[in-house]
Design an enzyme around this catalytic site. Structure first.
Site, PDB file in Angstrom:
ATOM      1  N   CYS A  93       0.831  -1.206   0.000  1.00 44.59           N
ATOM      2  CA  CYS A  93       0.000   0.000   0.000  1.00 44.59           C
ATOM      3  C   CYS A  93       0.869   1.260   0.000  1.00 44.59           C
ATOM      4  O   CYS A  93       1.428   1.610  -1.024  1.00 44.59           O
ATOM      5  CB  CYS A  93      -0.992  -0.035   1.154  1.00 44.59           C
ATOM      6  N   HIS A 183      -3.687  -5.197   0.532  1.00 49.19           N
ATOM      7  CA  HIS A 183      -3.151  -5.513   1.860  1.00 49.19           C
ATOM      8  C   HIS A 183      -3.156  -7.032   2.114  1.00 49.19           C
ATOM      9  O   HIS A 183      -4.132  -7.566   2.656  1.00 49.19           O
ATOM     10  CB  HIS A 183      -3.991  -4.832   2.940  1.00 49.19           C
ATOM     11  N   GLU A 185      -1.676  -8.565   4.391  1.00 43.50           N
ATOM     12  CA  GLU A 185      -1.621  -8.817   5.835  1.00 43.50           C
ATOM     13  C   GLU A 185      -2.971  -8.658   6.521  1.00 43.50           C
ATOM     14  O   GLU A 185      -3.152  -9.080   7.670  1.00 43.50           O
ATOM     15  CB  GLU A 185      -0.589  -7.879   6.483  1.00 43.50           C
TER      16      GLU A 185
END
Length: 231
Positions: A93, A183, A185
């Site tokens: 990001c 993202h 994660e």
């Protein structure tokens, strides 16, 4: 033996009291492969020598690369130089945008607005053959929240993934540097927290629609596993 991963943090998450900060999210995804060592760049902490680590990741941030200061420029140079020295580097990001900017690309506010929630990302031909996406299908569902985007891609980079909303979703630069706008994660809980609790310019109906459509997917974790095992 687990890898030592340097996690560069341009900010802290606003949801850290409820869900933990970025290092907890990455650890939850691939803690079986790596231990994450956070550096709080936003607080003035300088990164240690890159050669002490097996890989480097820069997380997302509520900040904008368009407002990047000298410390962020130095962090971008640090990552590019580490990758040139053979250390795997992944930008996520904000990290994706910062790397694109330091490599000569442009970061702008996306005229199509924020890309938010669980989205479908299409791999390019290059992406389908890249080790970052090894074993993943040609269209993957991942979590996303961002307002800025990369346009155009640096001339030295290779486009790996795209959406109609954000054409540059992932890119490669050389053998060791990779970057993703989405993202990997984040999971259902963290994405729903952003949709529900962040101060976003959304109607209540739109917020509810996006919130209810968020779902867990395996592909973010698989991508991080590929980064740690194939670079």
């Amino acid at each position: 033996m687990k890898q030592r991963v340097l996690l560069l943090k341009p900010a802290r998450t606003s949801s850290r009291e409820a869900l933990g900060d970025y290092e907890a999210w990455f650890q939850a995804r691939v803690g079986h492969l790596a231990d994450f060592h956070p550096v709080e760049l936003h607080a003035g902490e300088a990164p240690p020598s890159a050669n002490r680590f097996d890989a480097i990741i820069m997380s997302g941030s509520p900040r904008s690369v368009m407002d990047a200061d000298d410390s962020m420029a130095r962090a971008g140079d640090f990552m590019v130089e580490a990758a040139d020295a053979g250390i795997p580097v992944l930008g996520v990001c904000f990290g994706h945008q910062l790397l694109a900017w330091r490599l000569g690309g442009v970061v702008l506010r996306n005229p199509r607005g924020r890309e938010l929630g669980t989205i479908s990302v299409t791999l390019t031909e290059a992406g389908r053959g890249d080790p970052l996406f090894h074993g993943l299908p040609p269209v993957i569902s991942v979590q996303s929240t961002h307002e800025d985007h990369v346009e155009p891609l640096p001339g030295s980079a290779v486009l790996l993934a795209t959406t109609a909303h954000t054409p540059v979703q992932a890119f490669a630069h050389g053998p060791r540097l990779r970057a993703v706008q989405f993202h990997p994660e984040m999971d259902r809980a963290s994405t729903r927290w952003v949709v529900r609790d962040e101060k976003l310019a959304l109607s209540e109906a739109e917020r509810r629609r996006i919130h209810d459509a968020v779902h867990d997917t395996p592909w973010g974790a698989r991508l991080l596993e590929n980064f740690l095992s194939r670079f």
